[in-house]
Design an enzyme around this catalytic site. Structure first.
Site, short mmCIF file in Angstrom:
data_model
loop_
_atom_site.label_atom_id
_atom_site.label_comp_id
_atom_site.label_asym_id
_atom_site.label_seq_id
_atom_site.Cartn_x
_atom_site.Cartn_y
_atom_site.Cartn_z
N SER A 113 66.78 -55.27 23.80
CA SER A 113 65.82 -54.40 24.34
C SER A 113 64.90 -54.43 25.83
CB SER A 113 65.04 -53.49 24.04
OG SER A 113 64.87 -51.95 23.95
N HIS A 114 63.62 -54.23 26.25
CA HIS A 114 63.36 -54.26 27.07
C HIS A 114 62.30 -56.11 27.46
CE1 HIS A 114 60.48 -53.94 23.52
NE2 HIS A 114 60.22 -55.06 24.09
N ASP A 278 65.18 -48.88 30.06
CA ASP A 278 64.60 -50.47 29.87
C ASP A 278 66.32 -51.45 29.75
OD1 ASP A 278 65.57 -49.38 27.43
OD2 ASP A 278 64.57 -50.22 26.22
N ASP A 280 68.19 -52.15 27.23
CA ASP A 280 69.46 -51.07 26.85
C ASP A 280 69.38 -49.24 26.84
OD1 ASP A 280 67.28 -50.84 24.87
OD2 ASP A 280 68.11 -50.94 22.70
N ARG A 283 64.63 -46.67 26.13
CA ARG A 283 63.48 -45.57 26.85
C ARG A 283 63.71 -45.60 28.17
NH1 ARG A 283 59.04 -50.87 25.38
NH2 ARG A 283 60.00 -51.13 23.35
#
Ligand code: VG1
Ligand code: CO
Length: 544
Positions: A113-114, A278, A280, A283
């Site tokens: 993710s992030h 983000d 993936d 967000r």
């Protein structure tokens, strides 16, 4: 093709956190490390044998290698069909969309993710169940238990597949379909939002925006939807090419890491709208001209205005927010006469409420917003929702939000992160708070009186499952709150998150600088938790 059985030994550290298993790339590159976790998924999810599995990731370093390993193991474990995004790319919400649309038995998302990407950075793997959502604790616990005793995994001897061409291939007895990662997702968005109105907005000549894909997965999605379908001018999507190291960036859409975008919304030539997503793609950050919309406010504004988007014109059945998310949405739910649920941090806790139809919208303070259209938070969806509102209401972002505050009051909100602190110091800090909790109710801290203090525990209203120790909550009379918890997504040391909220009903006091408005509560939190003495940090690393 014969499947091969490979002997292996358990690794002790494969417990999934807030959102899947996240470790350094080098940890995942150890022989058998990824394989053990993947085999544990197959061993505990028997419906995958003979079924269909979606596989894709955010394009970060090791994505392609990991997908080839997973496909060979899927074939050896009897998966009938694998749907793979072209180039190995699929955003988290797109995986959720595909699982639901094609009624597959689950999906595997490769992402941290992030968190940053690259040979020395982070990698992650997450299993989503057949409702399209992140696996609930019962499933991740079973997978983790299996990793503790695993002795063998199955794979096949086969060359890497070409994932760059859309089309069909075979791997042993398994069919592999390499699919356009964007098409199904874009079609879903078109059903939810008023694309005509947004198209007019983009062509009005008086609206300028940028979407920052942060060299992460949403680039291809945003280009197709914003530029190709909706007619936004070419170049609207910045940093649109997914890169294995996100261009050395930190693909976290907040005021610190999406700084270039923030600057474009300031000054004389400021954009009217800025948004970012983000690693993936789940967000979102929403910016207006000289205006930042906190994710908590964004959820509340979307809830109050949902009927303006075609996909939600019948209204919403309910809303849910994670515990640390501000209570702004609660006030909207109350005025709409619908339920507002408070769940632990992590999207998996929304799944049952969405499946049962108890909620339509949900969100987290960590730049996550979503609805029952999929079972993940969805970055581009939130951006399109905002564009739909701007197009219909013909007001600026700032006007919409300040009007919202006048109607419902403002929940001043901030989150302070202390990153990479010593793990023992972090757990000592939380233990210390737990000891203080029973004596806090009724106490006066500065100008605030403690109404309740607890370690949050949640009973799922649908299946009765209980999640305990989900974060320290200190609530004050009048609705202010301090929340503290440790991150469950990091890969080294510990991260302390301190969430501060204060309710302000008086419109004359709605335009204070946030850190100033919250200064007294910030100080109370620091002193109560002895943050500096225990962590050695006088100031947080990231303030959002
Ligand atoms: C963080 C956020 C949480 C979010 C999770 C996954 O978890 O606080 O709200 O659901 O990341 O988001 P933690 O445990 O570090 O606080 V994502 O976009 O990284 O999948
Ligand atoms: Co994410």
């Amino acid at each position: 093709m014969q499947s091969t059985i490979v002997d292996t030994k358990p690794f002790g550290d494969q417990k999934p956190g807030t959102s899947g298993l996240r470790k350094k790339v080098r940890t995942f590159q150890q022989p058998h490390y990824l394989e053990n976790f993947v085999q544990a998924i197959f061993d505990t999810q028997p419906a995958l044998a003979g079924g269909t599995l979606v596989v894709g990731g955010d394009g970060r370093y090791y994505n392609r290698e990991a997908i080839q390993i997973i496909l060979r193991m899927a074939a050896a474990n009897g998966v009938a069909t694998a749907l793979v995004g072209q180039g190995g790319i699929l955003s988290t919400p797109a995986v959720s969309c595909l699982i639901r649309k094609y009624k597959t038995q689950g999906g595997i998302v490769l992402s941290a993710s992030h968190n940053p990407g690259g040979p020395d950075e982070d990698f992650g793997i997450k299993f989503n169940t057949d409702n399209g959502g992140p696996a609930p604790a019962s499933v991740t616990d079973a997978i983790y238990d299996r990793t503790k005793t695993i002795a063998q995994y199955k794979t096949i001897d086969a060359a890497d597949l070409d994932l760059d061409e859309i089309g069909k291939a075979a791997l042993g007895a398994m069919r592999v379909q390499v699919i356009d990662p964007v098409a199904d997702y874009a079609e879903l968005m078109e059903h939810l939002f008023d694309f005509n109105a947004i198209h007019h907005l983009f062509n009005s000549g008086s609206f300028r925006m940028r979407f920052d894909a942060m060299h992460a997965v949403t680039g291809p999605y945003a280009k197709e939807i914003l530029e190709n379908c909706l007619g936004a001018e070419p170049g609207t999507v910045m940093n649109g090419e997914p890169l294995p190291d996100f261009g050395h960036g930190h693909p976290d859409p907040n005021l610190v890491h999406a700084h270039d975008l923030v600057e474009l919304t300031q000054g004389a030539a400021a954009l009217d709208f800025g948004a970012a997503s983000d690693g993936d793609g789940d967000r979102n950050m929403i910016l207006g001209r000289e205006f930042f919309v906190t994710p908590s406010d964004s959820l509340a504004v979307l809830a109050a205005n949902a009927h303006l988007a075609p996909g939600y014109k019948a209204g919403i059945t309910g809303v849910a927010r994670s515990m640390p998310t501000s209570q702004a949405a609660d006030r909207v739910a109350e005025s709409l006469g619908v339920e507002c649920y408070e769940t632990p941090t992590g999207w998996k806790f929304f799944g049952n409420l969405l499946d049962a139809g108890r909620i339509t919208l949900c969100g987290e303070e960590s730049f996550g917003t979503g609805s029952d259209h999929v079972r993940e938070k969805d970055g581009l969806w939130a951006v399109l929702f905002w564009l739909n509102l701007l197009a219909v209401r013909r007001q600026s972002v700032a006007e919409i939000v300040t009007e919202h505050w006048r109607r419902f009051g403002r929940n001043y909100y901030t989150r302070h992160d202390y990153e990479g602190i010593d793990s023992d110091a972090a757990s000592g800090l939380v233990d210390h708070l737990r000891i203080l909790l029973p004596d806090l109710p009724g106490k006066q801290l500065g100008a605030y009186t403690v109404a309740y203090a607890d370690d949050f525990s949640y009973t799922d209203p649908v299946d009765g499952s209980v999640a305990t120790a989900q974060g320290i909550r200190i609530g004050f009379e009048g609705g202010s709150r301090i929340v503290m918890r440790l991150s469950g997504t990091g890969t080294s040391g510990a991260t302390l998150r301190v969430y501060i909220e204060q309710y302000e009903p008086d419109p004359a006091r709605h335009d204070l600088p946030v850190q100033e408005a919250l200064a007294p509560l910030i100080l109370i939190a620091r002193e109560l938790a002895q943050i500096e003495a225990r962590t050695g940090r006088a100031e947080p690393d990231v303030i959002t």
